[in-house]
Design an enzyme around this catalytic site. Structure first.
Site, PDB file in Angstrom:
ATOM      1  CG  HIS B 120      88.879   9.181 -21.539  1.00 45.00           C
ATOM      2  ND1 HIS B 120      89.922   8.302 -21.391  1.00 45.00           N
ATOM      3  CD2 HIS B 120      89.413  10.417 -21.420  1.00 45.00           C
ATOM      4  CE1 HIS B 120      91.037   8.981 -21.189  1.00 45.00           C
ATOM      5  NE2 HIS B 120      90.763  10.269 -21.208  1.00 45.00           N
ATOM      6  CB  CYS B 359      91.835  10.587 -24.381  1.00 47.86           C
ATOM      7  SG  CYS B 359      93.493  11.167 -24.043  1.00 47.86           S
TER       8      CYS B 359
END
Lengths: 134, 401
Positions: B120, B359
């Site tokens: 992420h 993300c």
């Protein structure tokens, strides 16, 4: 200020649409009417950032108005872009400055598509358009 | 066969969302909250808020007590040993940034930081930017087709120049558990510090940090059915001692003069400013609630729902599932259909799922995609939620194709 003819026609069709499926079909049909972009126009300078989908907006100055072209890989977003362009295409600079695009999408029953959330590109496209024509 | 969630009614927002014709399948982004948390917040604000670690007055003492109790609850929940090893931050991202700044002094130009290819942004960008500040090499550990870190490659890439390894426990895009045991042991043998991003993992299996053997573990409260604005950083005592003070002000100060100051050690020394007091107390209430559940029953409920979700997607034509998801979520794309269009038609039908890059832009690029749809589960979901999703997907795809 009166609506451009194509905008008035689009408004009629959306006003008659029943349910989300019909609206989605109309959006896809509208999207097919977009003037195609050349590969040379699909460049970074014309890319609208702030959308998760790739969106291009081309702004060409003409004598008394701007000429807009727009495109995206997402079909329903292409429809929203087409609805935007029928409202603003061919307007003089003064007329363009007067247009309330939020009100336009609200009239179409599509105000939710203007959410500033990143997942939808339309909000960013409107911002880009007002910057480019300011 | 209907697969109910025995815990659905404990989460009042699920019924509220249902009344708005919304089916919530985006718990990997943030979770709905149990009534126990709502009650704890109402109690705290309704009975007297006060700042912690400052005042001698009674409300201040009570708030401090409640706040510190939650630190102890977290240490117990994570089997982290002492509560002194738990630092509260304003989120998981904020905890990872704290580490990237607080550990910066220990790096020299040419040192290496290893991260996995599936991180992420929150567990990639703080390290990437640290590497750029200090002239370090950021080494990307590759993943295999299933979405698991390639252990053989990682063993080669993590060597004596590696000063730090940062890796996710459970991928937020691929839903795969990463082989942390051998990876962390290897990093330790090479003298590297290890950071585990548990933001997704902590929700779907209660961690045992003493057994896991990492130096740092990061989690966020809001994904674990707690309030937002709270993150947790666990640091092994010896590792935590390396973390320098990063942000200044508030009760992290020991003594201050105009020209110089001294600071407290962790955990308080790393908690500058007023901490998210209500949020921490709320998280404590959530942990009490979660501790009252039968963990095995929760795990098998989630496993059954996940199997239904994965199976339903796999049996449909033209759907490509990303990696080989093991728990909690499934990401997918549909051949010839843009993910934004799928998101649009699902939204129109009241299905709340996530579309886009999640993300993790570099991971999506690596997979050759500009986006995907992610369906993610919480313990309150039931098989009717999945049925509504599949019906909406079928109807939407029929329209789009």
């Amino acid at each position: 200020m009166s609506l451009p003819l194509e905008a008035a026609e689009a408004l009629l069709r959306f006003a008659e649409a029943q349910g989300w499926e019909q609206r989605a079909r109309l959006l896809m049909q509208m999207g097919d009417t977009l003037e195609p972009l050349s590969e040379a126009e699909k460049v970074e300078a014309n890319r609208v950032h702030g959308c998760e989908s790739v969106v291009w907006l081309v702004t060409e100055p003409r004598a008394k108005h701007w000429h807009f072209k727009a495109g995206s890989e997402a079909r329903l977003l292409r429809g929203l872009l087409a609805l935007l362009l029928v409202r603003v295409q061919g307007l003089t600079h003064e007329e363009l400055a007067q247009v309330d695009l939020r009100a336009w999408f609200t009239e179409l029953g599509l105000e939710r598509q203007l959410s500033p959330s990143r997942s939808n590109g339309l909000h960013a496209v409107l911002q880009r358009m007002s910057q480019a024509t300011a | 066969m209907f697969q109910p969630s025995p815990w659905r009614d404990d989460f009042p927002a699920i019924a509220a969302l249902h009344r708005q014709q919304q089916t919530y399948l985006d718990s990997a982004a943030t979770s709905q909250k149990p009534q126990a948390l709502l009650d704890a917040l109402a109690h705290y604000y309704g009975h007297g808020a006060a700042n912690v670690h400052r005042a001698q007055h009674v409300p201040g003492a009570l708030a401090t007590q409640a706040f510190e109790n939650c630190r102890a609850k977290l240490a117990a929940w994570l089997n982290a040993g002492s509560a002194e090893q738990i630092v509260f931050t304003h989120g998981a991202t904020s905890a990872l940034n704290l580490l990237a700044y607080g550990l910066e002094h220990g790096f020299e130009a040419g040192d290496e930081i290893a991260v996995s290819a599936l991180e992420h942004h929150a567990n990639l960008l703080p390290w990437q930017q640290l590497a750029r500040r200090r002239g370090l090499r950021l080494v990307i550990l590759p993943i295999d087709e299933q979405g698991q870190l390639d252990l053989d490659a990682a063993m080669q890439l993590i060597g004596p120049r590696t000063r730090l390894l940062a890796v996710s426990q459970l991928s937020n895009v691929l839903g795969t558990w990463q082989p942390l045991g051998p990876l962390l042991a290897h990093a330790r043998a090479q003298g590297a510090l290890s950071v585990v991003d548990g933001a997704q993992g902590v929700v779907h299996a209660r961690p045992d940090l003493q057994q896991l053997g990492c130096d740092f573990y990061v989690m966020s409260s809001h994904k674990l059915y707690g309030p937002d604005g709270v993150g947790v950083l666990y640091g092994r005592s010896q590792a935590l001692a390396h973390v320098r003070h990063w942000q200044f002000g508030g009760e992290m100060v020991h003594l201050a003069e105009y020209q110089q100051a001294s600071f407290r050690p962790a955990p308080l020394g790393l908690e500058a400013g007023t901490p998210p007091i209500a949020g921490v107390i709320g998280l404590g209430a959530t942990l009490d609630y979660l501790a009252s559940l039968d963990a095995k029953a929760v795990a098998s409920h989630e496993a059954r729902l996940h199997a239904l979700l994965l199976g339903g997607l796999q049996e449909r034509q033209g759907i490509r599932v990303l990696g080989a998801p093991q728990t909690a979520l499934v990401s997918f794309v549909v051949e010839g259909v843009h993910n934004a269009d799928i998101a649009h038609v699902l939204t129109e039908q009241g299905i709340a799922v996530r579309a886009g890059h999640h993300c993790a832009m570099p991971l999506l690029q690596h997979l050759g995609l500009d986006g995907a749809i992610r369906v993610s589960l919480g313990l309150y979901n039931d098989s009717d939620d999945l049925q509504r999703f599949f019906d909406a997907l079928d109807q939407g795809l029929e329209l789009l194709r």
